[in-house]
Design an enzyme around this catalytic site. Structure first.
Site, mmCIF file in Angstrom:
data_model
loop_
_atom_site.group_PDB
_atom_site.id
_atom_site.type_symbol
_atom_site.label_atom_id
_atom_site.label_comp_id
_atom_site.label_asym_id
_atom_site.label_seq_id
_atom_site.Cartn_x
_atom_site.Cartn_y
_atom_site.Cartn_z
ATOM 1 N N TYR A 35 -2.660 4.449 9.117
ATOM 2 C CA TYR A 35 -2.121 3.176 8.630
ATOM 3 C C TYR A 35 -1.082 2.611 9.611
ATOM 4 O O TYR A 35 -0.674 1.459 9.513
ATOM 5 C CB TYR A 35 -1.536 3.350 7.232
ATOM 6 C CG TYR A 35 -1.539 2.084 6.411
ATOM 7 C CD1 TYR A 35 -2.730 1.475 6.026
ATOM 8 C CD2 TYR A 35 -0.345 1.485 6.025
ATOM 9 C CE1 TYR A 35 -2.728 0.315 5.282
ATOM 10 C CE2 TYR A 35 -0.336 0.314 5.277
ATOM 11 C CZ TYR A 35 -1.527 -0.256 4.905
ATOM 12 O OH TYR A 35 -1.521 -1.410 4.164
ATOM 13 N N TYR A 50 0.839 -1.204 0.000
ATOM 14 C CA TYR A 50 0.000 0.000 0.000
ATOM 15 C C TYR A 50 0.870 1.248 0.000
ATOM 16 O O TYR A 50 1.988 1.249 0.536
ATOM 17 C CB TYR A 50 -0.938 0.000 1.224
ATOM 18 C CG TYR A 50 -1.846 1.201 1.220
ATOM 19 C CD1 TYR A 50 -2.703 1.415 0.145
ATOM 20 C CD2 TYR A 50 -1.817 2.140 2.243
ATOM 21 C CE1 TYR A 50 -3.508 2.537 0.087
ATOM 22 C CE2 TYR A 50 -2.620 3.261 2.202
ATOM 23 C CZ TYR A 50 -3.458 3.452 1.111
ATOM 24 O OH TYR A 50 -4.247 4.562 1.057
#
Ligand code: NAI
Length: 272
Positions: free
Chosen positions: A160, A150
């Protein structure tokens, strides 16, 4: 539509947990394209049982393996070569987990033991998988290895958490090991950097629903779905991408090269 792109090819697919998993969709697409494979996941994930349905549908066997255990990985690779009747042509690493994310620990307050565990599962496992394949000489020439990543590896996405660091490490392993795998065995290694996708791992990220909508509005083509990711992976497993290696490839509707979109700008117009 099927193009028989993977006819006669053999491989291993890690990480199909349920029908939302990117690995699940990829297994279905690889099967449609004529590829044969062994499915694997951590023993605890297999207890859910959903993978048996996928195995039935794709005529595959399931072999449990904790991707952090060399012993499990060796057994997986040896058995896969035996079951499939020869060396492998493709491997998908679709594995991610952060204990800090799971337990809601803030990035500024990470617990080192949890960080290490998540790093081992999400990043180092890719090295362990490749190390096992390499030392066993289990890959055919012109084979292809793909891991999923990602964009938080390159840019800041605060929620995240430590998965951003894990993904940066994972992408680096792809390049470093990819060099040796290419030089010595003519095998390519790439990562696909995928849009936010509503899966178990994806939805575990704090603020995911806002995150996925924002990415959708920023991307000229909208977010890439799990099915789109499966299609892209099929091309990377096929002979049509033989000299694509050491790359981090964005499958994100254009998000990674955007500054801002009009749709997102419109939300701020009133504030002038
Ligand atoms: P998922 O939750 O369906 O898949 C994650 C898999 O990792 C599960 O099957 C889980 O059992 C497996 N796993 C966890 N610990 C393991 C271990 N010790 N050994 C073996 N397997 C283990 O979620 P998803 O989204 O399909 O995740 C697949 C990959 O895609 C992950 O690397 C994830 O980080 C990546 N990714 C996901 C995005 C998203 O928004 N969902 C976006 C970009 C990348």
């Amino acid at each position: 539509m099927s193009y028989n792109l993977l006819k006669g090819k053999r491989g291993i697919i890690f990480g199909a947990l349920d029908e939302n998993s990117i690995a699940w969709k990829t297994a279905e697409r690889v099967h449609e394209e004529g590829g044969k494979f062994v499915l694997t996941n951590a023993p605890v994930a297999l207890r859910m049982g959903a993978i048996n349905e996928l195995a039935k549908k794709t005529g595959s066997e399931v072999i449990p393996a904790d991707a952090t255990s060399f012993e499990d990985l060796q057994n997986l690779v040896d058995k896969s070569v035996e079951i499939l009747g020869g060396k492998l042509d493709f491997v998908l690493h679709s594995i991610g987990m952060s204990v800090n994310v799971r337990k809601g620990r803030h990035y500024t307050d990470l617990k080192p033991d949890w960080t290490a565990k998540g790093w081992d599962i999400s990043a180092v496992s890719f090295h362990k998988v490749m190390q096992t394949l390499y030392k066993s000489d289990a890959m055919n020439e012109w084979g292809s290895i793909v891991a999923l990543t990602y964009m938080a590896a390159q840019r800041v996405f605060p929620d995240y958490n430590d998965m951003a660091d894990n993904k940066a490490y994972l992408e680096s392993i792809a390049r470093s090991f990819g060099y040796f795998f290419g030089r010595d065995k003519k095998v390519r290694v790439n990562t696909i950097s995928q849009s936010p996708t509503p899966t178990t791992a994806g939805q575990g990220v704090k603020g995911f629903s806002g995150f996925i909508k924002y990415a959708e509005e920023m991307s000229p083509l909208g977010n890439a779905t799990a099915d789109d990711c499966a299609d892209y992976t099929v091309t990377l497993f096929s002979d049509l991408t033989k000299r694509v290696t050491l790359q981090n490839l964005y499958n994100d509707g254009g998000f990674s090269n955007m500054g801002v979109s009009e749709k997102v700008m419109d939300r701020f117009e009133d504030e002038e």
